[in-house]
Write an enzyme that holds these catalytic residues in place. Structure first.
Site, PDB file in Angstrom:
ATOM      1  N   TYR A 193       6.750  -5.880  -5.879  1.00 43.41           N
ATOM      2  CA  TYR A 193       5.540  -5.119  -5.529  1.00 43.41           C
ATOM      3  C   TYR A 193       5.660  -3.677  -6.005  1.00 43.41           C
ATOM      4  O   TYR A 193       4.798  -3.167  -6.746  1.00 43.41           O
ATOM      5  CB  TYR A 193       5.291  -5.143  -4.006  1.00 43.41           C
TER       6      TYR A 193
ATOM      7  N   THR B 135       1.946   4.373  -4.285  1.00 45.46           N
ATOM      8  CA  THR B 135       2.697   4.236  -3.035  1.00 45.46           C
ATOM      9  C   THR B 135       4.028   4.979  -3.084  1.00 45.46           C
ATOM     10  O   THR B 135       4.612   5.147  -4.167  1.00 45.46           O
ATOM     11  CB  THR B 135       2.960   2.738  -2.761  1.00 45.46           C
ATOM     12  N   ASP B 136       4.532   5.361  -1.911  1.00 46.52           N
ATOM     13  CA  ASP B 136       5.866   5.994  -1.850  1.00 46.52           C
ATOM     14  C   ASP B 136       6.963   5.005  -2.269  1.00 46.52           C
ATOM     15  O   ASP B 136       8.074   5.409  -2.609  1.00 46.52           O
ATOM     16  CB  ASP B 136       6.157   6.567  -0.462  1.00 46.52           C
ATOM     17  N   GLU B 137       6.636   3.696  -2.262  1.00 46.56           N
ATOM     18  CA  GLU B 137       7.673   2.704  -2.581  1.00 46.56           C
ATOM     19  C   GLU B 137       8.126   2.793  -4.035  1.00 46.56           C
ATOM     20  O   GLU B 137       9.163   2.238  -4.388  1.00 46.56           O
ATOM     21  CB  GLU B 137       7.181   1.293  -2.248  1.00 46.56           C
TER      22      GLU B 137
ATOM     23  N   LYS C  72       3.614  -1.555  -8.898  1.00 44.12           N
ATOM     24  CA  LYS C  72       2.849  -0.327  -8.598  1.00 44.12           C
ATOM     25  C   LYS C  72       3.360   0.832  -9.456  1.00 44.12           C
ATOM     26  O   LYS C  72       2.570   1.664  -9.917  1.00 44.12           O
ATOM     27  CB  LYS C  72       2.969   0.025  -7.106  1.00 44.12           C
TER      28      LYS C  72
HETATM   29  P1  NAD Z   1      -4.917  -5.060   1.004  1.00 46.60           P
HETATM   30  O1  NAD Z   1      -4.023  -6.176   0.548  1.00 46.60           O
HETATM   31  O2  NAD Z   1      -5.318  -5.011   2.430  1.00 46.60           O
HETATM   32  O3  NAD Z   1      -6.255  -5.064   0.131  1.00 46.60           O
HETATM   33  C1  NAD Z   1      -6.253  -5.297  -1.248  1.00 46.60           C
HETATM   34  C2  NAD Z   1      -7.688  -5.601  -1.690  1.00 46.60           C
HETATM   35  O4  NAD Z   1      -7.679  -5.773  -3.111  1.00 46.60           O
HETATM   36  C3  NAD Z   1      -8.254  -6.877  -1.086  1.00 46.60           C
HETATM   37  O5  NAD Z   1      -9.566  -6.665  -0.627  1.00 46.60           O
HETATM   38  C4  NAD Z   1      -8.236  -7.870  -2.245  1.00 46.60           C
HETATM   39  O6  NAD Z   1      -9.256  -8.852  -2.168  1.00 46.60           O
HETATM   40  C5  NAD Z   1      -8.437  -6.937  -3.430  1.00 46.60           C
HETATM   41  N1  NAD Z   1      -7.902  -7.502  -4.678  1.00 46.60           N
HETATM   42  C6  NAD Z   1      -6.694  -8.092  -4.868  1.00 46.60           C
HETATM   43  N2  NAD Z   1      -6.583  -8.516  -6.137  1.00 46.60           N
HETATM   44  C7  NAD Z   1      -7.735  -8.165  -6.770  1.00 46.60           C
HETATM   45  C8  NAD Z   1      -8.213  -8.304  -8.090  1.00 46.60           C
HETATM   46  N3  NAD Z   1      -7.491  -8.912  -9.039  1.00 46.60           N
HETATM   47  N4  NAD Z   1      -9.439  -7.813  -8.398  1.00 46.60           N
HETATM   48  C9  NAD Z   1     -10.197  -7.206  -7.454  1.00 46.60           C
HETATM   49  N5  NAD Z   1      -9.808  -7.070  -6.172  1.00 46.60           N
HETATM   50  C10 NAD Z   1      -8.584  -7.527  -5.832  1.00 46.60           C
HETATM   51  O7  NAD Z   1      -4.170  -3.743   0.566  1.00 46.60           O
HETATM   52  P2  NAD Z   1      -4.204  -2.297   1.252  1.00 46.60           P
HETATM   53  O8  NAD Z   1      -3.120  -2.184   2.239  1.00 46.60           O
HETATM   54  O9  NAD Z   1      -5.597  -1.996   1.637  1.00 46.60           O
HETATM   55  O10 NAD Z   1      -3.793  -1.382  -0.007  1.00 46.60           O
HETATM   56  C11 NAD Z   1      -4.801  -0.897  -0.878  1.00 46.60           C
HETATM   57  C12 NAD Z   1      -4.145  -0.062  -1.967  1.00 46.60           C
HETATM   58  O11 NAD Z   1      -3.458   1.038  -1.378  1.00 46.60           O
HETATM   59  C13 NAD Z   1      -3.111  -0.828  -2.783  1.00 46.60           C
HETATM   60  O12 NAD Z   1      -3.210  -0.402  -4.112  1.00 46.60           O
HETATM   61  C14 NAD Z   1      -1.791  -0.396  -2.184  1.00 46.60           C
HETATM   62  O13 NAD Z   1      -0.745  -0.480  -3.120  1.00 46.60           O
HETATM   63  C15 NAD Z   1      -2.106   1.038  -1.813  1.00 46.60           C
HETATM   64  N6  NAD Z   1      -1.304   1.590  -0.701  1.00 46.60           N
HETATM   65  C16 NAD Z   1      -1.322   0.963   0.509  1.00 46.60           C
HETATM   66  C17 NAD Z   1      -0.570   1.495   1.540  1.00 46.60           C
HETATM   67  C18 NAD Z   1      -0.526   0.814   2.896  1.00 46.60           C
HETATM   68  O14 NAD Z   1       0.311   1.193   3.720  1.00 46.60           O
HETATM   69  N7  NAD Z   1      -1.392  -0.144   3.177  1.00 46.60           N
HETATM   70  C19 NAD Z   1       0.193   2.646   1.337  1.00 46.60           C
HETATM   71  C20 NAD Z   1       0.190   3.253   0.070  1.00 46.60           C
HETATM   72  C21 NAD Z   1      -0.579   2.716  -0.948  1.00 46.60           C
HETATM   73  O1  DAU Z   2       5.128   2.576   2.043  1.00 54.85           O
HETATM   74  C1  DAU Z   2       3.869   2.170   1.596  1.00 54.85           C
HETATM   75  C2  DAU Z   2       3.807   0.665   1.612  1.00 54.85           C
HETATM   76  O2  DAU Z   2       3.789   0.265   2.978  1.00 54.85           O
HETATM   77  C3  DAU Z   2       2.594   0.111   0.870  1.00 54.85           C
HETATM   78  O3  DAU Z   2       2.706   0.452  -0.473  1.00 54.85           O
HETATM   79  C4  DAU Z   2       2.541  -1.419   1.022  1.00 54.85           C
HETATM   80  O4  DAU Z   2       1.363  -1.929   0.434  1.00 54.85           O
HETATM   81  C5  DAU Z   2       2.532  -1.743   2.504  1.00 54.85           C
HETATM   82  O5  DAU Z   2       2.571  -3.157   2.676  1.00 54.85           O
HETATM   83  C6  DAU Z   2       3.729  -1.118   3.201  1.00 54.85           C
HETATM   84  O6  DAU Z   2       4.964  -1.741   2.756  1.00 54.85           O
HETATM   85  P1  DAU Z   2       6.166  -2.067   3.778  1.00 54.85           P
HETATM   86  O7  DAU Z   2       6.998  -3.133   3.189  1.00 54.85           O
HETATM   87  O8  DAU Z   2       6.845  -0.819   4.211  1.00 54.85           O
HETATM   88  O9  DAU Z   2       5.290  -2.601   5.027  1.00 54.85           O
HETATM   89  P2  DAU Z   2       5.502  -3.829   6.023  1.00 54.85           P
HETATM   90  O10 DAU Z   2       4.473  -3.674   7.087  1.00 54.85           O
HETATM   91  O11 DAU Z   2       5.573  -5.128   5.301  1.00 54.85           O
HETATM   92  O12 DAU Z   2       6.920  -3.530   6.643  1.00 54.85           O
HETATM   93  C7  DAU Z   2       7.187  -2.310   7.351  1.00 54.85           C
HETATM   94  C8  DAU Z   2       8.625  -2.354   7.823  1.00 54.85           C
HETATM   95  O13 DAU Z   2       8.734  -3.363   8.832  1.00 54.85           O
HETATM   96  C9  DAU Z   2       9.608  -2.745   6.737  1.00 54.85           C
HETATM   97  O14 DAU Z   2      10.824  -2.032   6.968  1.00 54.85           O
HETATM   98  C10 DAU Z   2       9.856  -4.238   6.970  1.00 54.85           C
HETATM   99  C11 DAU Z   2       9.686  -4.370   8.476  1.00 54.85           C
HETATM  100  N1  DAU Z   2       9.157  -5.668   8.954  1.00 54.85           N
HETATM  101  C12 DAU Z   2       8.001  -6.116   8.395  1.00 54.85           C
HETATM  102  C13 DAU Z   2       7.453  -7.316   8.810  1.00 54.85           C
HETATM  103  C14 DAU Z   2       6.178  -7.856   8.195  1.00 54.85           C
HETATM  104  C15 DAU Z   2       9.807  -6.354   9.952  1.00 54.85           C
HETATM  105  O15 DAU Z   2      10.850  -5.927  10.471  1.00 54.85           O
HETATM  106  N2  DAU Z   2       9.256  -7.545  10.377  1.00 54.85           N
HETATM  107  C16 DAU Z   2       8.122  -8.071   9.837  1.00 54.85           C
HETATM  108  O16 DAU Z   2       7.698  -9.166  10.238  1.00 54.85           O
END
Ligand code: NAD
Ligand code: DAU
Length: 354
Positions: A159, A134-136, A163
């Protein structure tokens, strides 16, 4: 093309395939790489929802294993039986706010789980492993500049620290053991099947129910939004074309303030901005993310397809049309989907018989 993937119909393991990005990735693979075989490993935590795979679970090219990536014995048996040519590792605890409330699960799955997966892959022929990071991991930007792959890692939350540990472990395995790993670091995804704890689906479902919308702090934090399909394309390109041991940034070229996103979404839904409530800020809240994805463009041919405004409008439409999916996630009944629909068939199926 990565040599092993070109040899036969590729067998891929996708971890976390019942989550948001994972389910979109499984669907993407079945649609755009029709010769592929996919085995998804997912522990079905609160974020895993088999309904995200509805309509493809019956596809003979797809198998599902309800397994934990921290379970080395189980993973070892799966790999020994399936002999994957590539692994796309997405399973993770993914929500920043939950990591602040309780870091332990994040260390377990994201750090220990990734090390376990890398060890098992190494012990079973060393298929390429793409670590979906992730970019985080880079921390927070000021008003200007973008993260490149050479930016220092400075994660802010449990988190993002977990990562970063996973991402660096993978790179260390390449350096130390010569393991074939590629790391992608992507910005914020949006699209179908996202758990409504994340900003966009949370705000859509609350706005549809005329509930107040909690915006953290002053709402001026900036995220670089990418449609989940574009992220999936980037992950597969990294698998097929990435250089072993290399990191690739993926981003959507769509920096937006949170407040602007929420206002656009309210306008699309015809709901009033009076629903917005400014609430206490997230501790350690990163101010701005922006990705420099030039390496992925040059080396992988990656180019995001979705313009944010169009992608968001389509995403909103998806949540409106899938109101029953949202309702089942919100009331918790999605957790019965496995029992109701698939348990007997899954248990009857021979393991890994693809
Ligand atoms: P999500 O929380 O929607 O899904 C995570 C999945 O992993 C779920 O299906 C969960 O059941 C499974 N899981 C959790 N713990 C597990 C374990 N111990 N063993 C097997 N399975 C397990 O997450 P997402 O948003 O789909 O993100 C998926 C991946 O992409 C993550 O690694 C996240 O860090 C990365 N990522 C997400 C984003 C985003 O914006 N969503 C951006 C960049 C990177
Ligand atoms: O940047 C990549 C990441 O993006 C992934 O690695 C993470 O898995 C994914 O959850 C996401 O992280 P963020 O923390 O950026 O996403 P989130 O949707 O939780 O929040 C997006 C922005 O919105 C952040 O600045 C916090 C804000 N926010 C979030 C929630 C849930 C609010 O203002 N109100 C809210 O209720």
């Amino acid at each position: 093309m990565n040599a092993r993937l070109a040899q036969r119909p590729a067998r891929l393991v996708v971890t976390g395939g019942a989550g948001f990005v994972g389910a979109n990735l499984v669907r993407w693979l079945l649609l755009h790489r029709p010769g592929v075989r996919v085995l998804t490993v997912d522990a079905l935590t609160y974020a895993g929802n088999l309904e995200n795979l509805a309509g493809v679970l019956d596809d003979p090219r797809l198998r599902f294993e309800n397994a934990d990536v921290c379970d080395a014995d189980r993973l070892g048996r799966i790999f020994a039986d399936y002999q994957p040519d590539g692994v796309l590792h997405l399973a993770a605890e993914s929500h920043v706010d939950r990591s602040i409330a309780g870091p332990a699960a994040f260390v377990r799955t994201n750090v220990h789980g990734t090390a376990t997966l890398l060890d098992v892959a190494r012990a079973h022929g060393g298929p390429r492993v793409v670590i979906v990071s992730t970019d985080e991991v880079y921390g927070s930007l000021g008003p200007s500049g973008r993260f490149s792959e050479d930016s220092p890692l400075a994660p802010s939350s449990p988190y993002s620290a977990s990562k970063a540990a996973a991402d660096l472990l993978a790179l260390s395995y390449h350096r130390t053991f010569g393991q074939d790993v590629v790391v992608t670091r992507c910005s914020n995804n949006y699209g179908p099947y996202q758990f409504p704890e994340k900003l966009i689906p949370l705000m859509i479902s609350r706005a549809l129910a005329d509930e107040p919308l909690p915006v953290y702090g002053d709402g001026r934090n900036i995220r670089d939004w990418i449609h989940v399909e574009d992220h999936c394309t980037g992950i597969v390109l990294a698998l097929e074309r990435g250089v072993a041991g290399r990191v690739y940034n993926l981003g959507g070229d769509a920096e937006r303030e949170n407040l602007a996103v929420v206002c656009q979404l309210l306008a699309e839904l015809g709901k009033p901005e009076s629903l917005i409530r400014f609430v206490a800020d997230r501790p350690g809240h990163d101010r701005r993310y922006a990705m420099d994805a030039r390496r992925a463009r040059a080396e992988l041919g990656f180019s995001p397809r979705y313009r944010f405004e169009l992608g968001l409008a389509r995403t909103i439409q998806w949540y409106v049309e899938h109101e029953a999916w949202s309702r089942r996630v919100r009331d918790g009944s999605y957790r019965r989907y496995l029992e109701d629909t698939y348990r007997s068939r899954l248990e009857a199926a021979a393991p890994c018989a693809v």
